[in-house]
Scaffold this motif. Structure first.
Motif, PDB file in Angstrom:
ATOM      1  N   SER A   1       0.827  -1.185   0.000  1.00  0.00           N
ATOM      2  CA  SER A   1       0.000   0.000   0.000  1.00  0.00           C
ATOM      3  C   SER A   1       0.875   1.255   0.000  1.00  0.00           C
ATOM      4  O   SER A   1       1.944   1.257   0.603  1.00  0.00           O
ATOM      5  CB  SER A   1      -0.879  -0.041   1.248  1.00  0.00           C
ATOM      6  N   PRO A   2       0.483   2.347  -0.648  1.00  0.00           N
ATOM      7  CA  PRO A   2      -0.848   2.587  -1.182  1.00  0.00           C
ATOM      8  C   PRO A   2      -1.082   2.012  -2.571  1.00  0.00           C
ATOM      9  O   PRO A   2      -2.204   2.059  -3.056  1.00  0.00           O
ATOM     10  CB  PRO A   2      -0.905   4.112  -1.241  1.00  0.00           C
ATOM     11  N   LEU A   3      -0.061   1.507  -3.212  1.00  0.00           N
ATOM     12  CA  LEU A   3      -0.295   0.905  -4.525  1.00  0.00           C
ATOM     13  C   LEU A   3      -0.842  -0.505  -4.332  1.00  0.00           C
ATOM     14  O   LEU A   3      -0.675  -1.103  -3.270  1.00  0.00           O
ATOM     15  CB  LEU A   3       1.009   0.849  -5.316  1.00  0.00           C
ATOM     16  N   PRO A   4      -1.467  -1.072  -5.355  1.00  0.00           N
ATOM     17  CA  PRO A   4      -1.947  -2.449  -5.247  1.00  0.00           C
ATOM     18  C   PRO A   4      -0.790  -3.376  -4.890  1.00  0.00           C
ATOM     19  O   PRO A   4       0.335  -3.179  -5.371  1.00  0.00           O
ATOM     20  CB  PRO A   4      -2.470  -2.746  -6.656  1.00  0.00           C
TER      21      PRO A   4
ATOM     22  N   GLN B   1      -2.611  -3.316 -16.063  1.00  0.00           N
ATOM     23  CA  GLN B   1      -3.375  -3.752 -17.227  1.00  0.00           C
ATOM     24  C   GLN B   1      -3.620  -5.251 -17.152  1.00  0.00           C
ATOM     25  O   GLN B   1      -2.784  -6.000 -16.615  1.00  0.00           O
ATOM     26  CB  GLN B   1      -2.617  -3.402 -18.513  1.00  0.00           C
ATOM     27  N   HIS B   2      -4.740  -5.628 -17.699  1.00  0.00           N
ATOM     28  CA  HIS B   2      -5.126  -7.043 -17.687  1.00  0.00           C
ATOM     29  C   HIS B   2      -4.807  -7.611 -19.072  1.00  0.00           C
ATOM     30  O   HIS B   2      -5.392  -7.189 -20.072  1.00  0.00           O
ATOM     31  CB  HIS B   2      -6.634  -7.146 -17.374  1.00  0.00           C
TER      32      HIS B   2
ATOM     33  N   GLN C   1     -13.422 -11.704 -15.867  1.00  0.00           N
ATOM     34  CA  GLN C   1     -12.213 -11.878 -15.063  1.00  0.00           C
ATOM     35  C   GLN C   1     -11.598 -10.526 -14.714  1.00  0.00           C
ATOM     36  O   GLN C   1     -11.184 -10.285 -13.587  1.00  0.00           O
ATOM     37  CB  GLN C   1     -11.178 -12.711 -15.853  1.00  0.00           C
ATOM     38  N   ARG C   2     -11.585  -9.672 -15.685  1.00  0.00           N
ATOM     39  CA  ARG C   2     -10.992  -8.350 -15.467  1.00  0.00           C
ATOM     40  C   ARG C   2     -11.801  -7.570 -14.443  1.00  0.00           C
ATOM     41  O   ARG C   2     -11.259  -6.964 -13.518  1.00  0.00           O
ATOM     42  CB  ARG C   2     -10.943  -7.596 -16.795  1.00  0.00           C
TER      43      ARG C   2
ATOM     44  N   GLN D   1     -10.988  -3.730  -9.135  1.00  0.00           N
ATOM     45  CA  GLN D   1     -10.889  -2.845  -7.969  1.00  0.00           C
ATOM     46  C   GLN D   1      -9.555  -3.045  -7.245  1.00  0.00           C
ATOM     47  O   GLN D   1      -8.929  -2.101  -6.803  1.00  0.00           O
ATOM     48  CB  GLN D   1     -12.051  -3.131  -7.030  1.00  0.00           C
ATOM     49  N   ARG D   2      -9.175  -4.310  -7.154  1.00  0.00           N
ATOM     50  CA  ARG D   2      -7.923  -4.585  -6.448  1.00  0.00           C
ATOM     51  C   ARG D   2      -6.733  -3.915  -7.154  1.00  0.00           C
ATOM     52  O   ARG D   2      -5.795  -3.469  -6.529  1.00  0.00           O
ATOM     53  CB  ARG D   2      -7.685  -6.094  -6.378  1.00  0.00           C
ATOM     54  N   PHE D   3      -6.799  -3.904  -8.490  1.00  0.00           N
ATOM     55  CA  PHE D   3      -5.661  -3.354  -9.223  1.00  0.00           C
ATOM     56  C   PHE D   3      -5.885  -1.914  -9.670  1.00  0.00           C
ATOM     57  O   PHE D   3      -5.254  -1.429 -10.613  1.00  0.00           O
ATOM     58  CB  PHE D   3      -5.334  -4.268 -10.416  1.00  0.00           C
TER      59      PHE D   3
END
Lengths: 464, 1088
Positions: B50-53, B152-153, B226-227, B232-234
């Motif tokens: 944190s604060p980044l994923p 990015q996914h 899936q994305r 939200q997490r990413f």
């Protein structure tokens, strides 16, 4: 305890060597011998003190300027110079005298090794870019004027000279008038024969010559096809190795000069022979390749600019660090890795062929599969073992020259020279010099350092 | 309700899909997920928190997550698969791997890869159905470039029939090249964060949050689901909480105007140096600003600085706030906390303003330089929020204009935006009208010259690699400012700038330039003034050639002088010539050597050769002078043989000129890019053929030249002199002996991609014309001295970035075109220009004009269209070119011919004397899109170009009437084949691998030997020259192919047959090859 007794033994041996061999350790040719090992058994009494410094009126005039700044295609910056054979006046010497040729004033000089006093000098008609070779009381030296010279070691008197090319002509080359067929390989003298090459541009022709060292009489002059001889030639018992500037060395028969093969690799004029293996470089990126006698294929690559090999060990410097390598173990592992790789490839083909024919593809080639798994496991072990062959590594940014006197590594840098213990890489001495130390030699008990500013420093220890 | 209903259904469906698809493998790089992820982490890669994923940081080469060393034990799906990853990539690289399980070793291609190539994601897979014996991989590449500062996914799917690549839920590529079961190699390491097989190991650099593998090919909806399930997490976080910033801006009044709550205990010296519009704080290394700040909330920080580096110091500080430090170590910018630093790889250049932003998001340290992210590093997770003591400028030498410290986390987009805004405010360097250009007087002394309209006291500031600064006074010589720099060390480079103080005491500075003593070609010896010389010496020396070269002295031993060395020593002292003395007698030769050595001039100034006079051991045509001593029996034939044509002199020792050599009959010139203004690539030199021998070789070598692939302007020749365009430098050489007559370092001189532009050089008689930015320089061909400059006429001068384009000088006028600097190709980043597309756009001239060579007065102009530079062709009376009368908007913006519409291109002829149009012809040149040339010979204009084919069209030069058309398939690519410039020789047009009749366009021969490589051909009157591995010659009459091995030419035009020689300046710079020699060389016809 072992290391302590080893050290004591070394010290004792050193003392004996110092007392017995003070006047017996010659450095008769570039990098000491015709294998260009760069190593002598002479013992330097470190710490050394500067005994004299001779500065030439004219600094060396190298034939070739630096390399391109970069190889844009391969995205390689700061290319290594591959033609750096004449950046300093390289020293040879024996019996209290030192000798060198000059690329600036075309002369060969003999100096008193203790005082730097000039004892004699002799002229050629173009730059002398390569160190002389001392043999049998004579000085052998090649010149850009296209001639090989033999001088009396005591007086400098010319005993004979020999021109390989069919005619004597001078054209502008590297900023001077010179022969299109310069002698730019140094001269290798062994027993009764002197070997050298003359020529530079294949379109003009080049020759590998063998002369009777005493009379200068030609034994053979083999025309070289597609070879640009440039760089100190090396010799084993049966082979002659001819560097070709930026290119790859060629291997020739010593008995008649016939070419055996061209090497592969990245080119360069630093080379040494270990037995019948040639190690050379530095290519574009500062790498030395090792080649066995039987093939032009590279058997190992070392990250380094210079290398010294003694016994099982090798010492390398890269311009960034200095390291000690258990070379024989390293090569053995590499050999095993190569063999296993080849075996794996063969097995994979075998398996593929069997499976192509088989109906039930999973059940075939089980034996081969098991062997492949074993090979995979061993290859992983080898990958882990290879880095352990480096016994020590120490940061060191000196990059111009490295030689070895007994157990001491001597490195030349910009404005300085340093000595390191070959056993553990610890620095044991340093001294300032005038310019970049491209040349080093140890004659008797003295270290001679020559620089791109034309300085020759003599360093020796206090005799106890 | 109607609106809400469907929305609810969509959401529900998405969730259902996400839950329904269970991965067979999952690696979740969160703190909790790491424990569940099978495999092992290698290298120092560590968890980002944190604060980044939460994600894994892949920073070094060693960083990777090894799933399994055995592909078998990894148990990857076989019949169908989906590999999905959440990722943020640091920067484009040749290759990078997110998930790899492959072997791609030459023809052996098996397994699969999810990764990226360049700036785009890719997905590769091999199947049994497409197996060609040893496997075959299909690589899919996405359309969009990846973006920084967000996750990015990326998903690759394969259902046994089709491969697909999705980026952020969008399908970006698909292929049906593979079918059937996935073909895995028997042995491969399965890794996350690397593209790793037996041959290659490309590490990934960036952040990886999650990798999932499914045993089916997810469809588009499932991929999106899936994305959505992890979006939200990413989510890249917005910084919450109060943003507080401290800002200081150096101001004229005082530091008291600085905002913030800092109390300064020591102040830096405020000064003006003219390089800044606003005031800057000048640090000399001894000062620093120190104070204490109240704490900033949160765990994120951004520091923004505009700074100018003065001299390099071992360690210096731009700003330190608590433990957060932004500074320089050995000239390299670094930013860090505690022991962890992100460091920019290259040193900052001195005398240059930089916009620097350093950010810390609580976990990652980033450095942006002039808007681009240049370094990042993970910080120590133990380090908490920082605050408290602030230091600015400790040990720093240079200027700081502004410093902003904030707890806002600037994104890369914001950094770019700020840089763009501030760039406009960056101090404008002092403008220099002409120059600067530098010339070395000796290896350790240089002279810098320039002209600027600004008045005032000027000096040059020079800094060496150790940061030592030297200030050099300037003198004014007839309107030109001159500074002499002494005590330069060999083999070192320096940076310099020019400073000027105006009448009001305000200082102004130019941009910084480089001066490198590796490019010092002048000799240590400088000719002594004749003031103290006797009359005999004055007479002799006055008759001698001026400048450097070779002089041969014959008969000095027979002169009767009691001091035979005196004459030689005088010549060595009072001239710049290298003296070569020939003496027949061995004893006399040795005595003279000793005598000259005692004077310390042997070797460096004089060489003595022992030889007979009737068979001199010297090459032909090399001596600038032969000095003949009185009474010596000299062979006149031999004297003339060794004498250089075009001005070589035979002189008596008393200074009487007996003979002056003239031009050899039948030799040719090379005055323009392709030989002459007619662009035939032929010199018609009647002497140079295929039997050649060495005339000279030596400098310049590869270091001062442009990389071979840039395709730089061709060398030129006339009047016995050779001119070479290097990398921001220009050389004048004696073509017969290779002596470098002069060399100028011209920082602004650079033009490349000659197949798409015209040269910036032209030589006429003793004048060399050189276009440098917006001026045309006229140099004395013998000495390099600047004689004059011409400007683009005011009315024709482009407003932005004006540049002088085409150059063609006649005795009465100089013809040029106006273009822009941004339209010309500069190639400073290693570009090769051998691909179609943007690299192939021809440069356009916005106007053509003629000015008077002396007064610069405008004689005529031709406007209203855009002239295609590589087509400009000139003969004595007419100028021909292709013009575009309605270029596309993109073409106008770029100043290059981006596209042709086939309706607005005209072949035009104008009168060279008046600029009046003689004829015009609308012509569809759309097929001439990759190269576009025009040549002229015996009344026929030949236009040559390529698209998918090689095209040659013939026109009547007198009317523009089409005569013939020819096309043939291109067999070689754009590296050297399709770009080939034609050679016209004896009524035959040699195009790529075919020869056409000039008048009819019929193929007359197809036996032209194959060429390897990138160069274009040239011709003398009877022979063609080109690169085929090495210097190569082909005689079309005898069909003999001659190779001069070991040495190669460049990637465009560098073999010129002129002056009875084949001149080959070094042009292989940067060559990957192991050619034994890289040198400039000249060959002469071999004696039979």
């Amino acid at each position: 305890m072992k290391s302590l007794s080893g050290l004591l033994l070394v010290l004792t041996t050193s003392s004996i060597a110092l007392s017995l061999d003070l006047s017996a350790q010659a450095w008769p040719t570039y990098r000491h011998d015709m294998a260009r090992s760069g190593r002598t058994d002479a013992v330097l009494a470190v710490p050394l003190r500067e005994r004299f410094c001779v500065r030439s009126m004219h600094r060396p005039k190298p034939a070739w300027p630096g390399p391109a700044k970069r190889d844009a295609y391969s995205k390689i910056e700061n290319l290594e110079p591959r033609l750096a054979f004449d950046r300093a006046f390289h020293i040879v010497g024996e019996k209290g005298r030192i000798y060198f040729g000059s690329s600036a004033d075309d002369q060969v000089r003999c100096l008193d090794g203790k005082t730097g006093e000039v004892l004699w000098s002799g002229f050629t008609e173009a730059p002398v870019r390569f160190a002389p070779t001392l043999h049998g009381g004579r000085v052998f030296v090649g010149s850009d004027d296209g001639h090989a010279y033999c001088l009396d070691q005591e007086t400098g008197k010319q005993l004979w000279r020999f021109r390989a090319a069919p005619r004597d002509v001078r054209v502008p080359g590297n900023g001077r008038l010179m022969s299109p067929w310069p002698v730019r390989t140094g001269i290798v003298v062994d027993k009764k024969t002197a070997y050298f090459c003359a020529g530079l541009f294949p379109s003009e022709g080049a020759w590998l010559c063998a002369l009777n060292a005493r009379s200068g009489k030609k034994q053979f002059a083999t025309a070289l096809s597609g070879t640009h001889p440039q760089g100190y030639m090396l010799a084993s018992r049966s082979r002659l190795y001819v560097p070709t500037g930026r290119g790859r060395p060629a291997v020739h028969q010593r008995k008649n000069g016939a070419k055996i093969r061209d090497m592969s690799g990245q080119g360069g004029t630093f080379a040494l022979l270990v037995g019948d293996s040639l190690i050379y470089g530095p290519g574009k990126t500062g790498e030395l390749g090792e080649f066995s006698d039987s093939s032009s294929d590279q058997v190992a690559t070392f990250h380094g600019l210079h290398m010294i090999v003694h016994g099982d060990m090798a010492w390398l410097h890269s311009g960034r660090d200095l390291s000690a390598l258990h070379r024989t173990k390293f090569l053995k592992l590499l050999g095993e890795q190569r063999g296993l790789g080849a075996r794996r490839k063969a097995l994979q083909k075998e398996v593929a062929a069997l499976r192509k024919k088989a109906k039930n593809k999973q059940t075939v080639a089980r034996k081969q599969t098991r062997e492949l798994e074993k090979i995979g496991a061993r290859l992983q072990e080898i990958s882990a073992e290879l880095p352990r062959c480096v016994l020590w590594r120490t940061p060191c940014d000196l990059r111009y020259e490295m030689i070895m006197a007994k157990d001491v590594l001597l490195l030349g840098g910009d404005g300085e020279v340093r000595a390191f213990s070959a056993k553990d890489g610890k620095q044991v001495w340093e001294a300032p010099v005038h310019g970049r130390a491209w040349g080093m030699a140890v004659v008797d008990d003295t270290l001679y350092v020559s620089t791109d500013e034309g300085a020759i420093h003599g360093f020796s220890g206090d005799v106890r | 309700m109607n609106h809400i209903g469907p929305l609810c259904i969509v959401v529900a469906t998405t969730l259902t899909l996400a839950v329904a698809q269970r991965p067979t493998h999952e690696w979740d790089f969160s703190k909790a997920g790491m424990a569940r992820s099978k495999g092992s982490l290698r290298g120092p890669g560590a968890l980002l928190q944190s604060p980044l994923p939460e994600a894994l940081v892949f920073r070094s080469r060693e960083d990777r997550f090894v799933v399994s060393n055995s592909i078998r034990s990894a148990r990857l799906p076989k019949s169908a698969i989906t590999v999905a990853a959440w990722v943020t990539v640091d920067a484009p690289r040749t290759w990078g791997g997110l998930f790899s399980a492959l072997q791609d070793n030459g023809a052996f291609e098996k397994g699969l890869l999810l990764g990226y190539s360049g700036s785009k994601f890719c997905f590769a897979l091999a199947s049994k159905g497409a197996d060609d014996g040893d496997g075959k991989l299909t690589y899919l590449t996405g359309r969009s470039s990846f973006v920084q500062d967000r996750f990015q996914h990326v998903v690759g799917t394969y259902d046994g029939k089709e491969m697909r690549l999705y980026v952020d839920g969008e399908l970006e590529a698909s292929s049906k090249a593979q079918k059937g079961e996935i073909l895995y190699p028997r042995r491969a390491v399965v890794e996350i964060g690397a593209y790793h097989d037996d041959d290659e190991d490309f590490p990934f650099r960036g952040l990886l949050g999650q990798v999932r593998v499914f045993s089916k090919a997810l469809n588009e909806a499932e991929v999106r689901a899936q994305r959505a399930s992890a979006a939200q997490r990413f989510q890249w976080p917005a910084i919450s909480g109060a943003v507080r910033a401290h800002r200081w801006q150096a101001s004229e009044s005082a530091l008291s105007r600085m905002s913030g709550e800092v109390s300064l205990t020591q102040t830096g010296k405020l000064s003006f140096d003219g390089t800044v519009a606003p005031v800057k704080v000048q640090f000399t290394g001894a000062e620093a600003l120190r104070g204490t700040l109240p704490p900033l909330p949160g765990r994120t920080r951004s520091i923004e600085v505009t700074a100018l580096l003065g001299s390099v110091r071992r360690r210096s500080l731009l700003a330190r706030f608590g433990e957060l430090e932004l500074g320089l170590l050995d000239g390299k910018l670094r930013f860090g906390i505690g022991e962890r630093f992100a460091t920019v790889g290259e040193k900052l250049a001195p005398f240059r303003w930089y916009h620097i932003v350093a950010t810390w998001d609580g976990s990652l340290l980033r450095i942006y330089l002039d808007g681009k992210q240049r370094a990042f590093e993970r910080s120590d997770p133990q380090v908490g929020p920082v605050g408290g003591k602030l230091t600015i400028g400790d040990g720093f030498s240079g200027g700081l204009h502004e410093l902003n410290l904030s707890n806002a986390l600037l994104s890369s987009t914001e950094v770019v935006e700020r840089y763009r805004k501030k760039k406009a405010l960056f101090p404008k360097p002092l403008g220099v009208e002409i120059g600067p250009y530098a010339s070395f007087l000796t290896p350790n002394r240089a002279e810098i010259r320039w002209q600027t309209p600004a008045q005032g006291r000027a000096w040059v500031e020079l800094v060496d690699v150790d940061g030592k600064v030297q200030r050099v006074a300037v003198r004014n010589v007839r309107g030109t400012s001159v500074a002499q720099i002494s005590r330069l060390r060999s083999g070192l480079s320096y940076d310099y700038r020019i400073l000027l103080e105006d009448a009001a005491g305000k200082q102004h500075a130019t941009a910084s330039y480089r001066l490198d003593t590796a490019f010092a070609y002048a000799d240590e010896h400088v000719a002594t003034s004749l003031a103290d010389a006797g009359p005999d010496v004055v007479k002799l020396v006055s008759a001698m050639p001026k400048g450097p070269g070779y002089s041969v002295v014959l008969g000095v031993d027979a002169s009767g002088s009691s001091h035979p060395a005196a004459l030689v020593a005088d010549l060595a002292k009072y001239t710049e010539q290298q003296i070569v003395v020939v003496i027949p007698g061995a004893g006399q030769a040795q005595a003279l050597r000793r005598s000259l050595a005692a004077r310390q001039i042997y070797g460096t100034r004089v060489t003595v050769v022992q030889a007979a006079f009737d068979d001199l051991p010297l090459g032909s045509d090399l001596a600038n002078a032969v000095v003949v001593a009185k009474g010596a029996k000299i062979s006149q034939r031999e004297c003339r043989r060794i004498l250089r044509p075009e001005g070589g002199k035979i002189i008596t020792a008393s200074g009487e000129v007996l003979h002056t050599a003239v031009q050899v009959a039948g030799t040719g010139d090379w005055t323009h890019q392709y030989g002459s203004g007619a662009n035939t690539a032929s010199s018609n030199d009647g002497l140079v053929s295929d039997a050649l021998e060495l005339q000279w070789f030596g400098k310049p070598g590869p270091r001062p030249m442009m990389d071979r692939g840039a395709r730089s302007p061709a060398p030129l020749y006339t009047n016995g002199r050779l001119f070479i365009h290097g990398d921001r430098r220009l050389f004048g050489l004696d073509a017969y002996n290779g002596t470098i007559l002069w060399a100028h370092e011209i920082p602004q001189l650079r033009r490349v991609n000659m197949p798409r532009d015209c040269s910036n050089l032209n030589v006429l008689g003793d004048d060399l014309w050189v276009a440098v930015t917006d001026r045309l320089w006229r140099l004395d061909a013998q000495t390099g001295a600047m004689l004059d400059t011409l400007e683009i006429p005011e009315a024709l001068r482009p407003i932005d970035d004006p540049a002088w384009g085409f150059v063609h000088a006649t005795p009465n006028s100089v013809i040029g075109t106006a273009t822009t600097l941004h339209a010309t190709y500069r190639g400073a980043e290693g570009e090769w220009y051998d691909k179609p597309g943007v690299e192939a756009e021809a440069v356009l001239g916005s106007a053509m004009f003629a000015v008077h060579p002396e007064s610069g007065e405008l004689l005529w102009s031709y406007t209203g269209s855009h002239i295609v530079h590589p087509t400009i062709t000139v003969d004595a009376e007419t100028i021909y070119f292709v013009e575009d009368r309605k270029p596309s908007k993109e073409s106008l913006a770029k100043g290059r011919l981006v596209s042709q519409d086939g309706k607005n291109q005209f072949l035009v002829a104008i009168e060279a004397k008046t600029g009046n149009k003689l004829w015009e012809r609308r012509y569809d040149f759309r097929d001439f899109s990759q190269v576009f040339y025009l040549s002229l010979s015996t009344g026929v204009l030949v236009a040559v170009g390529t698209s998918t084919k090689y095209h040659a069209h013939g026109f009547e030069a007198s009317t523009g009437q089409p005569k013939w058309q020819h096309s043939h398939a291109v067999k070689k690519d754009h590296h050297g084949g399709a770009m080939q410039h034609p050679v016209i020789l004896d009524g035959v047009v040699y195009v790529e691998q075919k020869a056409l009749d000039l008048q009819k366009g019929k193929v007359v021969r197809e036996d032209i030997p194959g060429r390897r490589g990138c160069g274009t051909m040239t011709a003398s009157g009877q022979t063609l020259f080109f690169r085929h591995y090495d210097h190569t010659i082909w005689n079309p009459t005898t069909k003999k192919l001659t190779v001069l091995p070991g040495i190669r030419s460049g990637c465009w035009l560098s073999l010129i047959p002129a002056g009875g020689l084949l001149l080959a300046p070094e042009s292989s710079s940067g060559c990957s090859c192991a050619n034994p020699i890289q040198t400039s060389v000249a060959y002469r016809p071999r004696k039979k």
